[in-house]
Scaffold this motif. Structure first.
Motif, PDB file in Angstrom:
ATOM      1  N   ILE A 233       2.787  -5.878   6.210  1.00 37.42           N
ATOM      2  CA  ILE A 233       2.902  -4.918   5.103  1.00 37.42           C
ATOM      3  C   ILE A 233       4.333  -4.394   5.019  1.00 37.42           C
ATOM      4  CG2 ILE A 233       2.159  -2.674   4.250  1.00 37.42           C
ATOM      5  CD1 ILE A 233       0.051  -4.765   3.879  1.00 37.42           C
ATOM      6  N   ARG A 234       4.932  -4.110   6.163  1.00 33.19           N
ATOM      7  CA  ARG A 234       6.293  -3.573   6.179  1.00 33.19           C
ATOM      8  C   ARG A 234       7.281  -4.606   5.633  1.00 33.19           C
ATOM      9  NH1 ARG A 234       6.644  -2.706  11.298  1.00 33.19           N
ATOM     10  NH2 ARG A 234       5.427  -0.790  11.142  1.00 33.19           N
ATOM     11  N   ARG A 235       7.136  -5.847   6.028  1.00 34.10           N
ATOM     12  CA  ARG A 235       8.018  -6.892   5.512  1.00 34.10           C
ATOM     13  C   ARG A 235       7.854  -7.055   4.004  1.00 34.10           C
ATOM     14  NH1 ARG A 235       6.920 -11.579  10.085  1.00 34.10           N
ATOM     15  NH2 ARG A 235       8.298 -10.756  11.702  1.00 34.10           N
ATOM     16  N   ARG A 236       6.625  -7.022   3.554  1.00 32.62           N
ATOM     17  CA  ARG A 236       6.363  -7.170   2.125  1.00 32.62           C
ATOM     18  C   ARG A 236       6.974  -6.009   1.342  1.00 32.62           C
ATOM     19  NH1 ARG A 236       0.782  -7.971   2.720  1.00 32.62           N
ATOM     20  NH2 ARG A 236       1.302  -9.861   3.862  1.00 32.62           N
ATOM     21  N   LEU A 237       6.890  -4.817   1.904  1.00 40.26           N
ATOM     22  CA  LEU A 237       7.460  -3.645   1.256  1.00 40.26           C
ATOM     23  C   LEU A 237       8.984  -3.745   1.195  1.00 40.26           C
ATOM     24  CD1 LEU A 237       7.280  -0.789   0.080  1.00 40.26           C
ATOM     25  CD2 LEU A 237       7.193   0.084   2.439  1.00 40.26           C
ATOM     26  N   MET A 238       9.603  -4.178   2.297  1.00 42.20           N
ATOM     27  CA  MET A 238      11.049  -4.315   2.310  1.00 42.20           C
ATOM     28  C   MET A 238      11.518  -5.372   1.317  1.00 42.20           C
ATOM     29  SD  MET A 238      12.195  -2.032   4.404  1.00 42.20           S
ATOM     30  CE  MET A 238      10.878  -1.024   3.693  1.00 42.20           C
ATOM     31  N   ASP A 239      10.777  -6.472   1.219  1.00 47.87           N
ATOM     32  CA  ASP A 239      11.120  -7.510   0.237  1.00 47.87           C
ATOM     33  C   ASP A 239      11.036  -6.970  -1.181  1.00 47.87           C
ATOM     34  OD1 ASP A 239      11.501  -9.267   2.292  1.00 47.87           O
ATOM     35  OD2 ASP A 239       9.550 -10.267   2.085  1.00 47.87           O
ATOM     36  N   LEU A 240      10.002  -6.180  -1.444  1.00 51.23           N
ATOM     37  CA  LEU A 240       9.833  -5.613  -2.781  1.00 51.23           C
ATOM     38  C   LEU A 240      10.971  -4.643  -3.099  1.00 51.23           C
ATOM     39  CD1 LEU A 240       8.222  -5.076  -5.365  1.00 51.23           C
ATOM     40  CD2 LEU A 240       6.840  -3.425  -4.076  1.00 51.23           C
ATOM     41  N   CYS A 241      11.340  -3.811  -2.141  1.00 52.58           N
ATOM     42  CA  CYS A 241      12.440  -2.863  -2.366  1.00 52.58           C
ATOM     43  C   CYS A 241      13.740  -3.602  -2.654  1.00 52.58           C
ATOM     44  CB  CYS A 241      12.599  -1.950  -1.148  1.00 52.58           C
ATOM     45  SG  CYS A 241      11.227  -0.806  -0.885  1.00 52.58           S
ATOM     46  N   GLU A 242      13.983  -4.683  -1.926  1.00 50.36           N
ATOM     47  CA  GLU A 242      15.205  -5.458  -2.146  1.00 50.36           C
ATOM     48  C   GLU A 242      15.208  -6.097  -3.532  1.00 50.36           C
ATOM     49  OE1 GLU A 242      17.794  -9.080  -0.062  1.00 50.36           O
ATOM     50  OE2 GLU A 242      15.893  -8.391   0.816  1.00 50.36           O
ATOM     51  N   TYR A 322       9.718   5.949   6.268  1.00 50.58           N
ATOM     52  CA  TYR A 322      10.516   5.483   5.137  1.00 50.58           C
ATOM     53  C   TYR A 322      11.223   6.641   4.443  1.00 50.58           C
ATOM     54  CZ  TYR A 322       7.380   1.510   5.812  1.00 50.58           C
ATOM     55  OH  TYR A 322       6.662   0.473   6.356  1.00 50.58           O
ATOM     56  N   ASN A 323      12.300   6.315   3.742  1.00 49.14           N
ATOM     57  CA  ASN A 323      12.999   7.344   2.980  1.00 49.14           C
ATOM     58  C   ASN A 323      12.239   7.638   1.686  1.00 49.14           C
ATOM     59  OD1 ASN A 323      13.639   5.292   1.107  1.00 49.14           O
ATOM     60  ND2 ASN A 323      15.558   4.831   2.156  1.00 49.14           N
ATOM     61  N   LYS A 324      12.741   8.564   0.912  1.00 47.95           N
ATOM     62  CA  LYS A 324      12.042   9.015  -0.280  1.00 47.95           C
ATOM     63  C   LYS A 324      11.839   7.898  -1.291  1.00 47.95           C
ATOM     64  CE  LYS A 324      12.251  12.570  -3.888  1.00 47.95           C
ATOM     65  NZ  LYS A 324      13.046  13.718  -4.426  1.00 47.95           N
ATOM     66  N   GLU A 325      12.868   7.092  -1.511  1.00 48.55           N
ATOM     67  CA  GLU A 325      12.774   6.005  -2.492  1.00 48.55           C
ATOM     68  C   GLU A 325      11.741   4.961  -2.073  1.00 48.55           C
ATOM     69  OE1 GLU A 325      15.604   2.473  -4.413  1.00 48.55           O
ATOM     70  OE2 GLU A 325      16.413   3.906  -2.967  1.00 48.55           O
ATOM     71  N   THR A 326      11.761   4.593  -0.783  1.00 51.56           N
ATOM     72  CA  THR A 326      10.822   3.591  -0.287  1.00 51.56           C
ATOM     73  C   THR A 326       9.398   4.113  -0.309  1.00 51.56           C
ATOM     74  OG1 THR A 326      12.563   2.711   1.147  1.00 51.56           O
ATOM     75  CG2 THR A 326      10.302   2.051   1.627  1.00 51.56           C
ATOM     76  N   ARG A 327       9.213   5.388   0.025  1.00 47.77           N
ATOM     77  CA  ARG A 327       7.872   5.973  -0.017  1.00 47.77           C
ATOM     78  C   ARG A 327       7.300   5.920  -1.425  1.00 47.77           C
ATOM     79  NH1 ARG A 327       9.962  10.014   3.595  1.00 47.77           N
ATOM     80  NH2 ARG A 327      10.253  11.439   1.836  1.00 47.77           N
ATOM     81  N   ILE A 329       8.010   3.742  -3.797  1.00 45.65           N
ATOM     82  CA  ILE A 329       7.646   2.353  -4.101  1.00 45.65           C
ATOM     83  C   ILE A 329       6.362   1.980  -3.366  1.00 45.65           C
ATOM     84  CG2 ILE A 329       8.366  -0.051  -3.862  1.00 45.65           C
ATOM     85  CD1 ILE A 329      11.242   0.872  -4.200  1.00 45.65           C
ATOM     86  N   PHE A 330       6.234   2.424  -2.125  1.00 43.58           N
ATOM     87  CA  PHE A 330       5.047   2.126  -1.324  1.00 43.58           C
ATOM     88  C   PHE A 330       3.795   2.674  -2.009  1.00 43.58           C
ATOM     89  CE2 PHE A 330       3.588   1.964   3.411  1.00 43.58           C
ATOM     90  CZ  PHE A 330       2.630   1.044   3.062  1.00 43.58           C
ATOM     91  N   MET A 331       3.856   3.900  -2.464  1.00 44.17           N
ATOM     92  CA  MET A 331       2.689   4.516  -3.093  1.00 44.17           C
ATOM     93  C   MET A 331       2.370   3.875  -4.445  1.00 44.17           C
ATOM     94  SD  MET A 331       3.021   8.572  -2.078  1.00 44.17           S
ATOM     95  CE  MET A 331       4.736   8.748  -2.620  1.00 44.17           C
ATOM     96  N   GLU A 332       3.405   3.491  -5.193  1.00 44.98           N
ATOM     97  CA  GLU A 332       3.180   2.883  -6.500  1.00 44.98           C
ATOM     98  C   GLU A 332       2.566   1.492  -6.392  1.00 44.98           C
ATOM     99  OE1 GLU A 332       6.975   2.872  -8.352  1.00 44.98           O
ATOM    100  OE2 GLU A 332       6.864   4.966  -9.042  1.00 44.98           O
ATOM    101  N   HIS A 333       2.930   0.740  -5.347  1.00 42.31           N
ATOM    102  CA  HIS A 333       2.478  -0.644  -5.202  1.00 42.31           C
ATOM    103  C   HIS A 333       1.596  -0.828  -3.976  1.00 42.31           C
ATOM    104  CE1 HIS A 333       5.225  -2.101  -8.359  1.00 42.31           C
ATOM    105  NE2 HIS A 333       6.069  -1.206  -7.881  1.00 42.31           N
ATOM    106  N   HIS A 334       0.945   0.238  -3.580  1.00 43.21           N
ATOM    107  CA  HIS A 334       0.131   0.199  -2.362  1.00 43.21           C
ATOM    108  C   HIS A 334      -0.894  -0.930  -2.406  1.00 43.21           C
ATOM    109  CE1 HIS A 334      -3.086   2.236   0.321  1.00 43.21           C
ATOM    110  NE2 HIS A 334      -2.324   1.442   1.040  1.00 43.21           N
ATOM    111  N   SER A 335      -1.630  -1.035  -3.487  1.00 46.11           N
ATOM    112  CA  SER A 335      -2.679  -2.054  -3.592  1.00 46.11           C
ATOM    113  C   SER A 335      -2.089  -3.462  -3.665  1.00 46.11           C
ATOM    114  CB  SER A 335      -3.541  -1.785  -4.826  1.00 46.11           C
ATOM    115  OG  SER A 335      -4.558  -2.756  -4.961  1.00 46.11           O
TER     116      SER A 335
END
Length: 427
Positions: A233-242, A322-327, A329-335
Motif C-alpha cells: 500500500i505504501r509503495r502504491r501511494l508513493m507511486d501515485l504521489c509521484e 505522511y505529510n499533509k499533502e500525502t495524507r 491523497i491517501f484519503m482521497e484514493h484510499h479505496s
C-alpha cells in the motif's frame, strides 16, 4: 487443491528473501523452451512475460497441504443478480467485446496441467499417454496487452485464444501462516482455519525462474506476494504521489489511483503487475498460459469483475507517517489503493451450477449462511409492557406455574408496589 497425483514428489522448503518476506520454495518440476531460443539479459523481462507463457507447477496449497474441509456445495440457488448472467458468446468477436468492456477480465476456467504438453512426462502413464486428465476449476485473468505480442493470441478477436494469468487462494484463507508473514487480525497460526472458496481472497500466483546454459526457461519456486500488505500500500501511494507531481509539472490532469487494466499497449500488463505486486521481473513470473476461451469446456464462467469491497478504515497511526499533502491523497484514493481480491457470491453459485453437469471437476466450496439465532424475548413478553405498547394493558405479568398472567388496565395505577414485586419474584 490442484495437486497432481501422478507427479514426482518434490522437496519443499520455506525461506526468507532479502526483504524479510517469506516464500514457499519447491524443486524445479518443469521447463519450457523460449520461442526464440536463447535471449539476452535485456530481453528477459519481456520474453518472460510475453513470448513464453509459464506453466502450472504447484500452487501454495500443494506446498503446504491444506486442512481438509467439506467441499460439498449447497444446492445452487438463483443469485441475487441473476439478470447479469449472460448467455454464452456465439462468436469470438462477441467474446472479445465482452472482455474489453470488463474491468477485471476474470474467468473461471477448466484446466488440466497434467495434459499440458509443456509439462515433463514424469510417470509411465504420462509417457505412454494413458494419464487421465486431472481437470480443476481455476480463477484466471485475461491480459489483452500481452495477447498483442504472442503469436498464438495476437488474433484473439477472431480465434478466441487469450493469454491468461492464474490466481491462487491466499495462504491466510487456506489456514496457513507462511514464515515471515505478519499475523492477520492478531490470529495466531494455531487458531487459523481454512475458509470456504467463496469467502476467500485470490492473488496472482508467482514463481521464480531462470535460464539455463541452453537458454531454456526453468520455472520452479513459488512465491506469494501480499498485494494489500502495508508495504505494498505504501509503495502504491508513493507511486501515485509521484505521478501526481509529474502531471502537475506537465500541466496534465491528475492520474487516478487505479492501475492500468491491461488492455492497451504491451507495457500496460507489466505496469499493472508492478502496481499490484511490485515484483522483480528478473526473478519472478506469473503462472500463465494461452487458453481457448471459445471452448465451452474450458470457459466455465466469465468475463466478470472482482467484488467492490470497502477497504479497512484508515487509522491515525497509518496517516501519522505522511505529510499533509500525502495524507490528503491517501484519503482521497484510499479505496483505489487496495487491490480487489474477492469474487462475488453470485459467480460462485454460477460456477457450481455449471459444474453440476460435469463429474470430472470438483465443485467449489460455498459458504452457507447460518440460520439466524432466535432473538431474545422482547420486554413485553418478559413481563413489562411499557406505556403505550399495548392498547389494552398498561402493565402485564406473565403466567407462572402457580398463578395466571395478570394485566393492569387502569391508568391511575402506578407500578407494582415493592411488596408485590417481591411476591412476584418469589413465585
Amino acid at each position: 487443491d490442484g495437486t497432481d497425483q501422478n507427479a514426482v514428489p518434490q522437496k519443499e522448503t520455506e525461506t526468507m528473501d532479502q526483504n524479510g518476506e517469506s516464500k514457499m520454495e519447491k524443486d524445479i518440476s518443469a521447463t519450457t523452451a523460449p520461442a526464440d531460443g536463447a535471449m539476452e539479459d535485456s530481453d528477459i523481462r519481456k520474453s518472460m512475460r510475453t513470448k513464453t507463457p509459464s506453466i502450472k507447477l504447484r500452487d501454495i496449497e500443494d506446498a503446504t497441504k491444506e486442512p481438509s474441509i467439506d467441499k460439498t456445495p449447497p444446492k445452487p440457488t438463483p443469485p441475487a443478480d441473476s439478470n447479469s448472467i449472460l448467455s454464452p458468446p456465439k462468436t469470438p468477436q462477441e467474446l472479445y467485446e465482452r472482455i474489453k468492456k470488463s474491468r477485471d477480465k476474470l474467468f473461471f476456467i477448466a484446466y488440466s496441467h497434467t495434459q499440458d504438453p509443456k509439462v515433463n512426462k514424469t510417470t509411465k502413464e504420462q509417457r505412454d499417454g494413458n494419464a487421465k486428465p486431472d481437470y480443476q476449476w481455476y480463477l484466471a485473468r485475461v491480459d489483452l496487452s500481452t495477447c498483442q505480442e504472442l503469436d498464438d493470441a495476437q488474433d484473439c478477436q477472431n480465434n478466441g485464444k487469450y493469454y491468461v494469468e492464474f490466481y491462487t487462494k491466499a495462504s491466510y484463507d487456506q489456514g496457513i501462516l507462511l514464515r515471515g508473514h505478519p499475523l492477520e487480525n492478531g490470529v495466531p497460526a494455531a487458531k487459523m482455519k481454512p475458509k470456504k472458496d467463496s469467502e476467500s481472497r485470490y492473488w496472482l500466483e508467482w514463481h521464480e525462474y531462470h535460464f539455463d546454459k541452453q537458454g531454456e526457461m526453468i520455472v520452479g519456486k513459488a512465491k506469494e506476494f501480499l498485494p494489500n500488505g502495508q508495504t505494498a500500500i505504501r509503495r502504491r501511494l508513493m507511486d501515485l504521489c509521484e505521478r501526481k507531481r509529474n502531471s502537475q509539472k506537465e500541466g496534465s490532469s491528475s492520474p487516478s489511483g487505479s492501475a492500468s487494466d491491461g488492455s492497451g499497449s504491451g507495457s500496460d500488463g507489466e505496469e499493472r503487475l508492478m502496481s499490484e505486486y511490485h515484483p522483480d521481473f528478473d526473478r519472478y513470473t506469473t503462472w500463465a498460459d494461452v487458453m481457448d476461451l471459445m471452448d465451452d469446456k474450458t470457459r466455465l464462467v466469465g468475463p466478470f469483475d472482482f467484488e467492490d469491497t470497502k477497504p479497512p478504515p484508515l487509522t491515525d497511526e497509518e496517516l501519522a507517517m505522511y505529510n499533509k499533502e500525502t495524507r490528503k491523497i491517501f484519503m482521497e484514493h484510499h479505496s483505489d489503493l487496495y487491490i480487489k481480491d474477492r469474487v462475488q457470491i453470485s459467480k460462485w453459485y454460477e460456477l457450481a451450477e455449471v459444474l453440476r453437469g460435469r463429474n470430472d471437476i470438483e465443485p467449489p466450496s460455498i459458504a452457507v449462511e447460518n440460520p439466524k439465532k432466535k432473538s431474545r424475548l422482547s420486554g413485553n413478553k418478559r413481563g413489562w409492557s411499557p406505556m403505550g405498547t399495548s392498547a389494552s394493558a398498561l402493565l402485564s405479568f406473565p403466567a407462572t406455574s402457580s398463578r395466571p398472567s395478570v394485566d393492569i388496565h387502569h391508568p391511575s395505577f402506578g407500578p407494582p408496589s415493592t411488596k408485590k414485586k417481591h411476591a412476584a419474584s418469589k413465585t
